[in-house]
Design an enzyme around this catalytic site. Structure first.
Site, PDB file in Angstrom:
ATOM      1  N   HIS A  60       0.812  -1.220   0.000  1.00  0.00           N
ATOM      2  CA  HIS A  60       0.000   0.000   0.000  1.00  0.00           C
ATOM      3  C   HIS A  60       0.840   1.262   0.000  1.00  0.00           C
ATOM      4  O   HIS A  60       0.344   2.340  -0.323  1.00  0.00           O
ATOM      5  CB  HIS A  60      -0.930  -0.004   1.220  1.00  0.00           C
ATOM      6  CG  HIS A  60      -2.031  -1.010   1.101  1.00  0.00           C
ATOM      7  ND1 HIS A  60      -3.321  -0.671   0.754  1.00  0.00           N
ATOM      8  CD2 HIS A  60      -2.031  -2.358   1.227  1.00  0.00           C
ATOM      9  CE1 HIS A  60      -4.068  -1.766   0.700  1.00  0.00           C
ATOM     10  NE2 HIS A  60      -3.304  -2.806   0.993  1.00  0.00           N
TER      11      HIS A  60
ATOM     12  N   ASP B 204       3.634   9.405  -0.468  1.00  0.00           N
ATOM     13  CA  ASP B 204       2.441   8.640  -0.094  1.00  0.00           C
ATOM     14  C   ASP B 204       2.188   7.610  -1.182  1.00  0.00           C
ATOM     15  O   ASP B 204       2.303   7.931  -2.366  1.00  0.00           O
ATOM     16  CB  ASP B 204       1.229   9.591  -0.012  1.00  0.00           C
ATOM     17  CG  ASP B 204       0.288   9.244   1.137  1.00  0.00           C
ATOM     18  OD1 ASP B 204       0.188   8.048   1.460  1.00  0.00           O
ATOM     19  OD2 ASP B 204      -0.342  10.170   1.689  1.00  0.00           O
TER      20      ASP B 204
HETATM   21  P1  ADQ Z   1      -2.876   6.023   4.967  1.00  0.00           P
HETATM   22  O1  ADQ Z   1      -1.462   6.451   5.163  1.00  0.00           O
HETATM   23  O2  ADQ Z   1      -3.668   5.824   6.192  1.00  0.00           O
HETATM   24  O3  ADQ Z   1      -2.977   4.704   4.072  1.00  0.00           O
HETATM   25  P2  ADQ Z   1      -4.830   7.514   3.201  1.00  0.00           P
HETATM   26  O4  ADQ Z   1      -4.880   6.727   1.954  1.00  0.00           O
HETATM   27  O5  ADQ Z   1      -4.869   8.975   2.930  1.00  0.00           O
HETATM   28  O6  ADQ Z   1      -3.506   7.213   4.028  1.00  0.00           O
HETATM   29  O7  ADQ Z   1      -6.024   7.288   4.237  1.00  0.00           O
HETATM   30  C1  ADQ Z   1      -6.676   6.130   4.474  1.00  0.00           C
HETATM   31  C2  ADQ Z   1      -8.092   6.394   5.066  1.00  0.00           C
HETATM   32  O8  ADQ Z   1      -8.033   6.934   6.391  1.00  0.00           O
HETATM   33  C3  ADQ Z   1      -8.946   7.357   4.242  1.00  0.00           C
HETATM   34  O9  ADQ Z   1     -10.145   6.710   3.958  1.00  0.00           O
HETATM   35  C4  ADQ Z   1      -9.157   8.553   5.131  1.00  0.00           C
HETATM   36  O10 ADQ Z   1     -10.434   9.144   5.030  1.00  0.00           O
HETATM   37  C5  ADQ Z   1      -8.984   8.010   6.526  1.00  0.00           C
HETATM   38  N1  ADQ Z   1      -8.470   9.110   7.338  1.00  0.00           N
HETATM   39  C6  ADQ Z   1      -7.365   9.819   7.123  1.00  0.00           C
HETATM   40  N2  ADQ Z   1      -7.262  10.813   8.026  1.00  0.00           N
HETATM   41  C7  ADQ Z   1      -8.326  10.724   8.824  1.00  0.00           C
HETATM   42  C8  ADQ Z   1      -8.809  11.494   9.916  1.00  0.00           C
HETATM   43  N3  ADQ Z   1      -8.162  12.570  10.326  1.00  0.00           N
HETATM   44  N4  ADQ Z   1      -9.947  11.089  10.517  1.00  0.00           N
HETATM   45  C9  ADQ Z   1     -10.625  10.027  10.071  1.00  0.00           C
HETATM   46  N5  ADQ Z   1     -10.244   9.297   9.014  1.00  0.00           N
HETATM   47  C10 ADQ Z   1      -9.118   9.627   8.402  1.00  0.00           C
HETATM   48  C11 ADQ Z   1      -2.040   3.822   3.404  1.00  0.00           C
HETATM   49  C12 ADQ Z   1      -1.029   4.503   2.482  1.00  0.00           C
HETATM   50  C13 ADQ Z   1      -1.751   5.356   1.446  1.00  0.00           C
HETATM   51  C14 ADQ Z   1      -2.744   4.504   0.663  1.00  0.00           C
HETATM   52  C15 ADQ Z   1      -3.642   3.714   1.606  1.00  0.00           C
HETATM   53  C16 ADQ Z   1      -4.511   2.707   0.862  1.00  0.00           C
HETATM   54  O11 ADQ Z   1      -0.112   5.285   3.242  1.00  0.00           O
HETATM   55  O12 ADQ Z   1      -0.814   5.949   0.560  1.00  0.00           O
HETATM   56  O13 ADQ Z   1      -3.552   5.342  -0.136  1.00  0.00           O
HETATM   57  O14 ADQ Z   1      -2.862   2.985   2.549  1.00  0.00           O
HETATM   58  O15 ADQ Z   1      -3.743   1.871   0.058  1.00  0.00           O
END
Ligand code: ADQ
Length: 452
Positions: free
Chosen positions: A161, A355
């Site tokens: 991911h 990311d």
């Molecule tokens: P993350 O680093 O967690 O994921 P991201 O893809 O932006 O990053 O977010 C995942 C989920 O968490 C989103 O659905 C988002 O809405 C939720 N989220 C983020 N901040 C939040 C907050 N403040 N409150 C509530 N919910 C929140 C990892 C990788 C990413 C990749 C994903 C999926 O780092 O690059 O996109 O996995 O593969």
């Protein structure tokens, strides 16, 4: 039995907690929902408990509809070595090209290998010969090889991911070659972007591992997120937020509190906007929601301290007695509430230093009102930047560039906002959670199962 009817086995570090299982809210669970629905599924992983005297190899089993959850507990020592140590203090910074934040300890690597072996020992007896096994993320690089050692001949797929760094950076990990060779046990390797897949392929070729990583960009369920945003816009939280803004434009950031997300640079970029483009003073409010994540790791503790200070500093310098420039929250906020906040925001500000994909960028786009959409300021180092041709791209290391992008985003005429949004929406609809899961599984199920 035909392959398409075979059971799906998902393995991830964390398995949804029992209270999340009926709704499958959030993260990987949402992304996998389409792959799971209607199909017999076994979801295997860590329970989230880290108080066992020894990491167990006898899973706890619970079924909800067609999905069976099998979880094991970690010992406190394995939690420290495997999860907090090697996974999140070595691999996470390494994979995000942040070697300065990485700490290597041989005993952490040993714990990482030990826990992967325990996962394999606990999972192997549950596997049926025609199961399709899909392993997720950097905690589980060696799992496929551990399963093969126990005789598993199933189709095994692995999806990363997060980004994969240039091979020279990956090589700074002691014993990196061993992890790369372990990846050779999988039939399909999936990454988010062509750049990541290219780097992994170079690293694999250098140690003589055959096989080629493929690109499967992850996405969201755009229709469902848009509907949630429309509903939430009329809800009590969105109303309170609107009335608190007193007509000011909202710039919104939503991230886990993680050093990969570029939060200090973002705060400075916002301060630069107020300094260099004073016409926005008193006319915009930035809201950053960043719930604490991995709060027991030193690098995250110091980031939190840094952000507390920076937020205080930005407001001390720029706020007025009746206007707080930057609102900064570390409390978790419900997904539906966030969807409504995205819809209200004139600008979505998503500026990670690196990311894998970044789903928040896609959620921001999906939440907009097509008649009056906001603009997205997006880091060129998020995987999502490869797809989002209507976003305003920035190098997040340059706060002045962020300030200029914010100024542009706040000044775009309606027609251009609509045009940019349409292009972004097309991208969000092209690569969805569904197309990601289906694409990966079609590739994996087309792969030849190995002879044991
Ligand atoms: P993350 O680093 O967690 O994921 P991201 O893809 O932006 O990053 O977010 C995942 C989920 O968490 C989103 O659905 C988002 O809405 C939720 N989220 C983020 N901040 C939040 C907050 N403040 N409150 C509530 N919910 C929140 C990892 C990788 C990413 C990749 C994903 C999926 O780092 O690059 O996109 O996995 O593969």
């Amino acid at each position: 039995m035909s392959r398409l009817m075979s059971r799906l086995v998902i393995v991830s570090n964390r398995v949804p907690a029992p209270r999340e299982r009926t709704q499958l809210a959030g993260g990987l669970a949402v992304a996998l929902r389409d792959a799971i629905i209607g199909r017999e599924t076994l979801w295997f992983g860590w329970s989230g408990n880290a108080a066992a005297t020894a990491t167990s190899t006898t899973p706890t089993i619970a079924a909800t509809g067609k999905v069976t959850y099998a979880t094991i507990d970690l010992s406190a020592a394995d939690y420290r070595g495997f999860y907090r140590g090697f996974s999140n203090t070595m691999l996470w910074p390494l994979l995000h090209s942040r070697m300065g934040l990485a700490e290597f300890r041989r005993e952490d690597l040993a714990a990482y290998r030990r826990v992967n072996d325990s996962f394999a020992e606990a999972l192997a007896p549950l596997l049926r010969p025609d199961d399709t096994v899909w392993v997720h993320d950097y905690h589980l690089f060696p799992l496929g090889a551990a399963l093969r050692r126990l005789g598993a001949a199933n189709r095994l797929g692995f999806f990363l991911h997060v980004p994969f760094p240039p091979p020279a950076i990956f090589a700074s990990l002691p014993q990196a070659d061993g992890l790369l060779r372990d990846l050779g046990a999988y039939d399909v390797l999936g990454l988010q972007t062509a750049e990541d897949a290219g780097f992994l392929n170079q690293a694999l070729a250098a140690v003589g591992v055959p096989g080629e990583a493929r690109v499967f960009p992850i996405g969201i369920d755009p229709g469902a997120f848009a509907a949630a945003a429309r509903r939430a816009e009329a809800g009590p939280e969105a109303k309170r937020l609107t009335s608190s803004l007193s007509g000011r434009a909202l710039i919104l950031g939503v991230d886990r509190l993680d050093y990969s997300k570029g939060l200090p640079q973002r705060f400075i970029g916002f301060a630069q906007l107020l300094k260099r483009f004073p016409e926005h003073r008193g006319r915009v409010t930035m809201l950053q929601i960043a719930p604490v994540s991995r709060g027991d790791i030193d690098q995250y503790k110091s980031l939190r301290k840094e952000l507390d200070e920076l937020a205080g500093h930005v407001n001390a310098e720029h706020a007025e007695f009746d206007w707080v420039a930057l609102r900064y929250l570390t409390r978790a906020t419900a997904r539906n509430t966030l969807a409504g906040f995205h819809r209200l925001a004139r600008v979505g500000l998503v500026t990670p230093l690196r990311d894998g994909m970044n789903l928040v960028a896609k959620e921001y786009v999906a939440a907009q009102n097509p008649e009056d959409p906001g603009a997205l300021v997006l880091s060129c180092f998020a995987g999502a930047a490869q797809e989002m041709d209507g976003a305003i791209l920035v190098n997040p290391y340059d706060p002045d560039e962020t300030a200029e992008a914010l100024h542009l985003a706040l000044s775009l005429p309606l027609e251009e906002r609509r045009d940019r949004w349409r292009r972004m929406w097309q991208a969000v609809e092209r690569n969805t959670a569904r197309s990601w899961a289906r694409g990966f599984l079609a590739e994996l199920e087309g792969a030849e199962a190995r002879a044991a």
